[in-house]
Design a protein around this motif. Structure first.
Motif, PDB file in Angstrom:
ATOM      1  N   VAL A   6       0.843  -1.197   0.000  1.00  0.00           N
ATOM      2  CA  VAL A   6       0.000   0.000   0.000  1.00  0.00           C
ATOM      3  C   VAL A   6       0.878   1.248   0.000  1.00  0.00           C
ATOM      4  CG1 VAL A   6      -1.759   1.318   1.246  1.00  0.00           C
ATOM      5  CG2 VAL A   6      -1.924  -1.180   1.127  1.00  0.00           C
ATOM      6  N   GLY A   7       1.896   1.262   0.837  1.00  0.00           N
ATOM      7  CA  GLY A   7       2.826   2.390   0.880  1.00  0.00           C
ATOM      8  C   GLY A   7       3.541   2.602  -0.443  1.00  0.00           C
ATOM      9  N   ARG A   8       3.943   1.510  -1.080  1.00  0.00           N
ATOM     10  CA  ARG A   8       4.617   1.623  -2.391  1.00  0.00           C
ATOM     11  C   ARG A   8       3.656   2.150  -3.454  1.00  0.00           C
ATOM     12  NH1 ARG A   8       6.791  -3.269  -0.578  1.00  0.00           N
ATOM     13  NH2 ARG A   8       5.485  -4.466  -1.980  1.00  0.00           N
ATOM     14  N   GLU A  12       4.177   5.586  -5.674  1.00  0.00           N
ATOM     15  CA  GLU A  12       4.099   5.623  -7.133  1.00  0.00           C
ATOM     16  C   GLU A  12       3.090   6.673  -7.606  1.00  0.00           C
ATOM     17  OE1 GLU A  12       3.197   1.711  -8.602  1.00  0.00           O
ATOM     18  OE2 GLU A  12       4.981   0.853  -7.661  1.00  0.00           O
ATOM     19  N   ARG A  13       1.929   6.691  -6.982  1.00  0.00           N
ATOM     20  CA  ARG A  13       0.872   7.623  -7.398  1.00  0.00           C
ATOM     21  C   ARG A  13       1.248   9.070  -7.117  1.00  0.00           C
ATOM     22  NH1 ARG A  13      -4.913   4.738  -6.112  1.00  0.00           N
ATOM     23  NH2 ARG A  13      -4.414   2.731  -7.025  1.00  0.00           N
ATOM     24  N   LEU A  14       1.821   9.317  -5.949  1.00  0.00           N
ATOM     25  CA  LEU A  14       2.196  10.686  -5.607  1.00  0.00           C
ATOM     26  C   LEU A  14       3.339  11.189  -6.478  1.00  0.00           C
ATOM     27  CD1 LEU A  14       1.878  10.462  -1.720  1.00  0.00           C
ATOM     28  CD2 LEU A  14       0.392  11.740  -3.288  1.00  0.00           C
ATOM     29  N   ALA A  17       1.799  11.938 -10.004  1.00  0.00           N
ATOM     30  CA  ALA A  17       0.853  13.051 -10.074  1.00  0.00           C
ATOM     31  C   ALA A  17       1.478  14.401  -9.718  1.00  0.00           C
ATOM     32  CB  ALA A  17      -0.333  12.785  -9.154  1.00  0.00           C
ATOM     33  N   LEU A  18       2.417  14.402  -8.762  1.00  0.00           N
ATOM     34  CA  LEU A  18       2.884  15.679  -8.216  1.00  0.00           C
ATOM     35  C   LEU A  18       4.376  15.937  -8.382  1.00  0.00           C
ATOM     36  CD1 LEU A  18       0.708  15.498  -4.983  1.00  0.00           C
ATOM     37  CD2 LEU A  18       0.279  16.886  -7.022  1.00  0.00           C
ATOM     38  N   GLN A  19       5.110  15.015  -8.949  1.00  0.00           N
ATOM     39  CA  GLN A  19       6.561  15.140  -9.157  1.00  0.00           C
ATOM     40  C   GLN A  19       7.267  15.824  -7.983  1.00  0.00           C
ATOM     41  OE1 GLN A  19       4.828  16.812 -12.206  1.00  0.00           O
ATOM     42  NE2 GLN A  19       4.393  14.724 -12.784  1.00  0.00           N
ATOM     43  N   PRO A  20       7.173  15.247  -6.808  1.00  0.00           N
ATOM     44  CA  PRO A  20       7.730  15.907  -5.626  1.00  0.00           C
ATOM     45  C   PRO A  20       9.258  15.973  -5.633  1.00  0.00           C
ATOM     46  CG  PRO A  20       7.033  13.690  -5.071  1.00  0.00           C
ATOM     47  CD  PRO A  20       6.588  13.947  -6.483  1.00  0.00           C
ATOM     48  N   GLU A  21       9.759  17.051  -5.033  1.00  0.00           N
ATOM     49  CA  GLU A  21      11.197  17.177  -4.789  1.00  0.00           C
ATOM     50  C   GLU A  21      11.582  16.350  -3.564  1.00  0.00           C
ATOM     51  OE1 GLU A  21      12.356  21.269  -4.453  1.00  0.00           O
ATOM     52  OE2 GLU A  21      11.429  21.782  -6.373  1.00  0.00           O
ATOM     53  N   GLU A  69      -6.620  13.279  -4.244  1.00  0.00           N
ATOM     54  CA  GLU A  69      -6.972  12.900  -5.621  1.00  0.00           C
ATOM     55  C   GLU A  69      -5.940  11.950  -6.215  1.00  0.00           C
ATOM     56  OE1 GLU A  69      -7.638  16.463  -7.901  1.00  0.00           O
ATOM     57  OE2 GLU A  69      -9.292  17.085  -6.593  1.00  0.00           O
ATOM     58  N   ALA A  70      -4.659  12.207  -5.940  1.00  0.00           N
ATOM     59  CA  ALA A  70      -3.606  11.335  -6.463  1.00  0.00           C
ATOM     60  C   ALA A  70      -3.727   9.921  -5.892  1.00  0.00           C
ATOM     61  CB  ALA A  70      -2.230  11.924  -6.151  1.00  0.00           C
ATOM     62  N   LEU A  71      -4.153   9.815  -4.648  1.00  0.00           N
ATOM     63  CA  LEU A  71      -4.264   8.499  -4.004  1.00  0.00           C
ATOM     64  C   LEU A  71      -5.549   7.775  -4.380  1.00  0.00           C
ATOM     65  CD1 LEU A  71      -2.813   9.357  -0.504  1.00  0.00           C
ATOM     66  CD2 LEU A  71      -1.669   8.248  -2.432  1.00  0.00           C
TER      67      LEU A  71
END
Length: 91
Positions: A6-8, A12-14, A17-21, A69-71
């Motif tokens: 679930v964490g993985r 992947e989704r975050l 969707a959000l290309q986090p730094e 939304e990403a999740l």
């Protein structure tokens, strides 16, 4: 602590969707064992720390909505509790 499936999936989704730094996902399920909504196998309670340019100029509630939304279906079907720290770079 190593993330389970679930964490993985959250990671992947975050990332997509959000290309986090910066992205940190903490499974805090062990703190909630025996409580309502806790799954015996864990992965039901999470804290996400995310820094993304996508949050720049957006209010906190909108940032949280973007994460939710990403999740997507994970929030409806698998995640019982989610706390979020969402910042733009430099905050």
């Amino acid at each position: 602590m190593t993330l389970g499936p679930v964490g993985r999936a959250m990671e992947e989704r975050l990332r997509a969707a959000l290309q986090p730094e910066h992205l940190e996902i903490l499974d805090q399920s062990h703190h909630h064992a025996g409580h309502a909504g806790a799954h015996p196998e864990g992965e039901s309670h999470f804290h996400v720390v995310i820094v993304s340019q996508a949050f720049a100029g957006k209010p906190l509630v909108q940032r949280h909505r973007m994460v939710n939304e990403a999740l997507g279906d994970l929030l409806k079907e698998r995640i019982h509790a989610l706390s979020i720290t969402a910042k733009a770079p430099g905050e």
